[in-house]
Design a protein around this motif. Structure first.
Motif, short mmCIF file in Angstrom:
data_model
loop_
_atom_site.label_atom_id
_atom_site.label_comp_id
_atom_site.label_asym_id
_atom_site.label_seq_id
_atom_site.Cartn_x
_atom_site.Cartn_y
_atom_site.Cartn_z
N GLN A 12 -0.93 10.30 10.17
CA GLN A 12 -2.22 10.81 9.70
C GLN A 12 -2.26 10.62 8.19
O GLN A 12 -1.39 11.13 7.48
CB GLN A 12 -2.36 12.29 10.05
CG GLN A 12 -3.66 12.90 9.63
CD GLN A 12 -4.79 12.54 10.57
OE1 GLN A 12 -4.61 12.56 11.77
NE2 GLN A 12 -5.94 12.21 10.02
N TYR A 13 -3.25 9.87 7.71
CA TYR A 13 -3.40 9.60 6.29
C TYR A 13 -4.34 10.63 5.66
O TYR A 13 -5.14 11.26 6.36
CB TYR A 13 -3.94 8.19 6.09
CG TYR A 13 -3.00 7.12 6.60
CD1 TYR A 13 -1.96 6.64 5.81
CD2 TYR A 13 -3.14 6.60 7.88
CE1 TYR A 13 -1.10 5.66 6.27
CE2 TYR A 13 -2.27 5.62 8.35
CZ TYR A 13 -1.26 5.17 7.55
OH TYR A 13 -0.40 4.21 8.02
N ALA B 71 1.53 10.40 3.92
CA ALA B 71 1.02 10.52 5.28
C ALA B 71 1.87 11.55 6.01
O ALA B 71 2.94 11.94 5.54
CB ALA B 71 1.09 9.18 6.00
N LYS C 100 2.07 3.71 14.94
CA LYS C 100 2.99 2.73 14.36
C LYS C 100 4.21 2.61 15.26
O LYS C 100 4.60 3.55 15.95
CB LYS C 100 3.43 3.16 12.96
CG LYS C 100 2.29 3.43 12.00
CD LYS C 100 1.54 2.17 11.65
CE LYS C 100 0.44 2.48 10.66
NZ LYS C 100 -0.24 1.29 10.20
N LYS D 141 0.87 -1.17 0.00
CA LYS D 141 0.00 0.00 0.00
C LYS D 141 0.91 1.22 0.00
O LYS D 141 1.84 1.30 0.81
CB LYS D 141 -0.88 -0.03 1.25
CG LYS D 141 -1.84 1.11 1.39
CD LYS D 141 -2.67 0.90 2.65
CE LYS D 141 -3.13 2.22 3.20
NZ LYS D 141 -3.76 2.11 4.49
N ARG E 193 2.55 8.53 15.43
CA ARG E 193 1.17 8.55 14.93
C ARG E 193 1.19 9.09 13.51
O ARG E 193 1.69 10.19 13.26
CB ARG E 193 0.30 9.43 15.80
CG ARG E 193 -1.15 9.41 15.43
CD ARG E 193 -1.96 10.18 16.47
NE ARG E 193 -3.36 10.11 16.18
CZ ARG E 193 -4.07 11.12 15.70
NH1 ARG E 193 -3.50 12.29 15.47
NH2 ARG E 193 -5.34 10.98 15.46
N ASP F 145 -7.04 10.32 4.07
CA ASP F 145 -8.47 10.03 4.24
C ASP F 145 -8.94 10.29 5.67
O ASP F 145 -9.99 9.83 6.08
CB ASP F 145 -8.77 8.59 3.83
CG ASP F 145 -8.04 7.56 4.69
OD1 ASP F 145 -7.29 7.95 5.61
OD2 ASP F 145 -8.22 6.36 4.44
N ARG F 146 -8.14 11.02 6.44
CA ARG F 146 -8.41 11.41 7.83
C ARG F 146 -8.27 10.27 8.83
O ARG F 146 -8.54 10.43 10.01
CB ARG F 146 -9.79 12.07 7.97
CG ARG F 146 -9.89 13.35 7.21
CD ARG F 146 -11.24 14.00 7.46
NE ARG F 146 -11.30 15.26 6.77
CZ ARG F 146 -11.27 16.43 7.37
NH1 ARG F 146 -11.17 16.50 8.67
NH2 ARG F 146 -11.34 17.53 6.67
N GLN F 147 -7.85 9.11 8.37
CA GLN F 147 -7.56 8.00 9.28
C GLN F 147 -6.20 8.24 9.93
O GLN F 147 -5.30 8.78 9.29
CB GLN F 147 -7.54 6.67 8.52
CG GLN F 147 -8.86 6.28 7.90
CD GLN F 147 -9.90 5.95 8.95
OE1 GLN F 147 -9.60 5.38 9.99
NE2 GLN F 147 -11.13 6.33 8.68
N ALA F 148 -6.06 7.85 11.16
CA ALA F 148 -4.78 7.98 11.86
C ALA F 148 -4.47 6.65 12.55
O ALA F 148 -5.38 5.92 12.93
CB ALA F 148 -4.84 9.09 12.89
N ALA F 149 -3.18 6.34 12.66
CA ALA F 149 -2.80 5.07 13.28
C ALA F 149 -1.44 5.23 13.96
O ALA F 149 -0.56 5.91 13.44
CB ALA F 149 -2.74 3.97 12.24
N GLU G 50 3.36 -2.26 12.34
CA GLU G 50 2.13 -2.04 13.08
C GLU G 50 2.45 -2.03 14.57
O GLU G 50 3.36 -2.73 15.03
CB GLU G 50 1.12 -3.16 12.78
CG GLU G 50 0.59 -3.13 11.37
CD GLU G 50 -0.21 -1.87 11.06
OE1 GLU G 50 -0.96 -1.38 11.93
OE2 GLU G 50 -0.05 -1.36 9.94
#
Length: 103
Positions: free
Chosen positions: A47-48, A33, A56, A29, A45, A50-54, A101
């Motif tokens: 931030q993508y 970001a 790592k 993928k 953290r 599409d407003r998604q955040a994760a 992840e």
């Protein structure tokens, strides 16, 4: 001559399928970001668009250096490549960090 042309056509079709993902689907993928937060324990953290955040986990083999790079480039867009086995984040100045992840 017809047999030669059909063999070449078959070879081109098979090569195209292998090159363009005909077997097994997408391997990685990619996109852009932004690092919004960095934890001194080796997490960041992302931030993508599409407003998604994760959150790592930064590469455990080089936490101090990679954490410093992530902190220095906070809020700047970076190019990511994410795979099941590990991911990379490359900043505009060419610095790259490895991450996985969190869980």
């Amino acid at each position: 001559m017809t047999n030669g042309i059909s063999m070449i056509s078959l070879a081109v079709i098979c090569s195209s399928l292998l090159i363009f993902g005909g077997c097994g689907g997408k391997l990685a993928k990619t996109g852009c970001a932004t690092v919004t937060d960095v934890d001194c324990g080796g997490a960041m953290r992302l931030q993508y668009p599409d407003r998604q955040a994760a959150w790592k986990r930064i590469n455990p083999d080089d936490i101090p250096k990679s954490t410093a790079i992530a902190e220095r480039h906070r809020l700047k867009p970076a190019r990511y490549v994410e795979t099941k086995n590990g991911s990379t984040l490359t900043f505009p100045d060419g610095k790259t960090i490895l991450y996985r992840e969190l869980y």
